[in-house]
Enzyme design. Structure first.
Site, PDB file in Angstrom:
ATOM      1  N   HIS A   1      -1.221  -2.378 -64.760  1.00 22.30           N
ATOM      2  CA  HIS A   1      -1.336  -1.270 -63.805  1.00 22.30           C
ATOM      3  C   HIS A   1      -2.697  -0.575 -63.955  1.00 22.30           C
ATOM      4  O   HIS A   1      -2.916   0.492 -63.377  1.00 22.30           O
ATOM      5  CB  HIS A   1      -0.228  -0.240 -64.024  1.00 22.30           C
ATOM      6  CG  HIS A   1       1.141  -0.707 -63.624  1.00 22.30           C
ATOM      7  ND1 HIS A   1       1.367  -1.466 -62.506  1.00 22.30           N
ATOM      8  CD2 HIS A   1       2.357  -0.488 -64.188  1.00 22.30           C
ATOM      9  CE1 HIS A   1       2.671  -1.711 -62.403  1.00 22.30           C
ATOM     10  NE2 HIS A   1       3.274  -1.143 -63.406  1.00 22.30           N
TER      11      HIS A   1
ATOM     12  N   LYS B   1       4.999   0.563 -59.096  1.00 23.61           N
ATOM     13  CA  LYS B   1       6.006   0.549 -58.036  1.00 23.61           C
ATOM     14  C   LYS B   1       5.438   0.122 -56.686  1.00 23.61           C
ATOM     15  O   LYS B   1       5.821   0.631 -55.643  1.00 23.61           O
ATOM     16  CB  LYS B   1       6.713   1.910 -57.925  1.00 23.61           C
ATOM     17  CG  LYS B   1       7.317   2.403 -59.233  1.00 23.61           C
ATOM     18  CD  LYS B   1       8.201   1.361 -59.898  1.00 23.61           C
ATOM     19  CE  LYS B   1       9.494   1.106 -59.135  1.00 23.61           C
ATOM     20  NZ  LYS B   1      10.351   0.091 -59.829  1.00 23.61           N
TER      21      LYS B   1
ATOM     22  N   SER C   1       9.116   5.822 -54.610  1.00 26.28           N
ATOM     23  CA  SER C   1       9.583   4.819 -55.558  1.00 26.28           C
ATOM     24  C   SER C   1       9.201   5.193 -56.991  1.00 26.28           C
ATOM     25  O   SER C   1      10.006   5.049 -57.924  1.00 26.28           O
ATOM     26  CB  SER C   1       9.008   3.450 -55.198  1.00 26.28           C
ATOM     27  OG  SER C   1       9.544   2.446 -56.018  1.00 26.28           O
TER      28      SER C   1
END
Length: 299
Positions: free
Chosen positions: A112, A45, A142
């Site tokens: 990620h 995010k 987020s």
């Protein structure tokens, strides 16, 4: 993962992870990068989809515009470590297989992973890597809303509990602090790493696309750059089924929250209490020890 269940965090080589992102670990570690591959790395995010779309437009927007309207971004830019198979929810996504099957040149791949998890072939091939960092407060908010709507993630619980978990790094892909710092340190001895900030992209998308183009060695006219800037405006991407993850099966519950929610700087003020803000600032001062890594002060 069966219908109705949520993944659980566990310690994986010193980082909190979940099974959907470790199930193909051996295959991912054996992934053979090519010299012209481009890896997009972020903490969750932090602008991953945004930068993925920018890169896709930079490389293929003029030569293959049809892909923008026919192939979802999660297939154009595979998520390397994700492995979710759930026929009940209409999803079968094995990121490393999708990455291996890419026919584009270059191949655009996202992760990620904290820096220490990246397959060694990316370093051996001296691949260009684009890292995007987002200020921790907005990133936390987020991520919280994302975890609310993503059934492949652990249940977020109440906001107050989530806040505490974030501070101690009990999140999928581990600590935000470790992530942004680890990649920042890598930048010191790996010249093919371009470190970007979400807030800079919000403030001046055109300028950041220009910097990114120069890092990639691309010659992009101001007209094309402005065209790309227009195409990647948040509101446009949020409504675009090829970028908003609405085609990603029922693993994402859009009734709870959209995948692309606000994309703004400062939304944390709508969630943090005064006490939480004070506690966070104190924690931040203790953990962000490198003065060369600067995030904008959010008052």
């Amino acid at each position: 993962m069966s219908s109705g269940t949520r993944a659980e965090l566990y310690d994986f080589h010193g980082v909190q992870m979940t099974r959907p992102f470790t199930a193909t670990w051996e295959s991912v570690q054996k992934f053979q990068a090519r010299p012209d591959d481009i890896l997009i790395a972020t903490y969750p995010k932090a602008g991953t989809t945004w930068v993925s779309c920018i890169l896709d437009l930079l490389y293929f927007g003029q030569t293959d515009p049809e892909r923008q309207t026919s192939i979802p971004i999660h297939d154009r830019v595979p998520f390397l470590e994700m492995a979710v198979s759930n026929p009940e929810k209409g999803i079968n996504y094995i990121g490393v297989d999708l990455a291996n099957e890419l026919t584009t040149t270059p191949r655009l791949i996202k992760t990620h992973y904290p820096v220490q998890f990246v397959p060694k072939s990316f370093w051996e091939q001296n691949c260009k890597i684009v890292y995007v960092a987002r200020n921790a407060k907005d990133n936390m908010v987020s991520y919280y809303h994302f975890d609310r709507m993503n059934t492949a993630q652990p249940a977020p619980g109440e906001w107050s509990d989530y806040f505490q978990r974030f501070l101690v790094g009990k999140m999928t892909w581990g600590s935000w602090y470790d992530h942004v710092n680890g990649w920042w340190q890598k930048k010191r001895n790996y010249s093919n790493l371009h470190y970007m900030f979400f807030e800079d992209l919000v403030e001046n998308t055109d300028l950041e696309i220009d910097k990114l183009s120069r890092f990639l060695g691309l010659s992009v006219t101001p007209e094309i750059r402005q065209q790309i800037t227009g195409q990647v405006q948040f509101d446009k991407m949020k409504k675009n089924d090829m970028t908003n993850y609405s085609t990603f099966g029922d693993v994402l519950d859009f009734k709870v929250s959209p995948f692309m929610r606000k994309g703004k700087v400062g939304d944390w003020k709508n969630h943090f209490t005064v006490a939480q803000n004070e506690k966070f600032d104190e924690d931040f001062q203790q953990k962000m020890m490198d003065p060369t890594l600067q995030f904008r002060t959010l008052i």
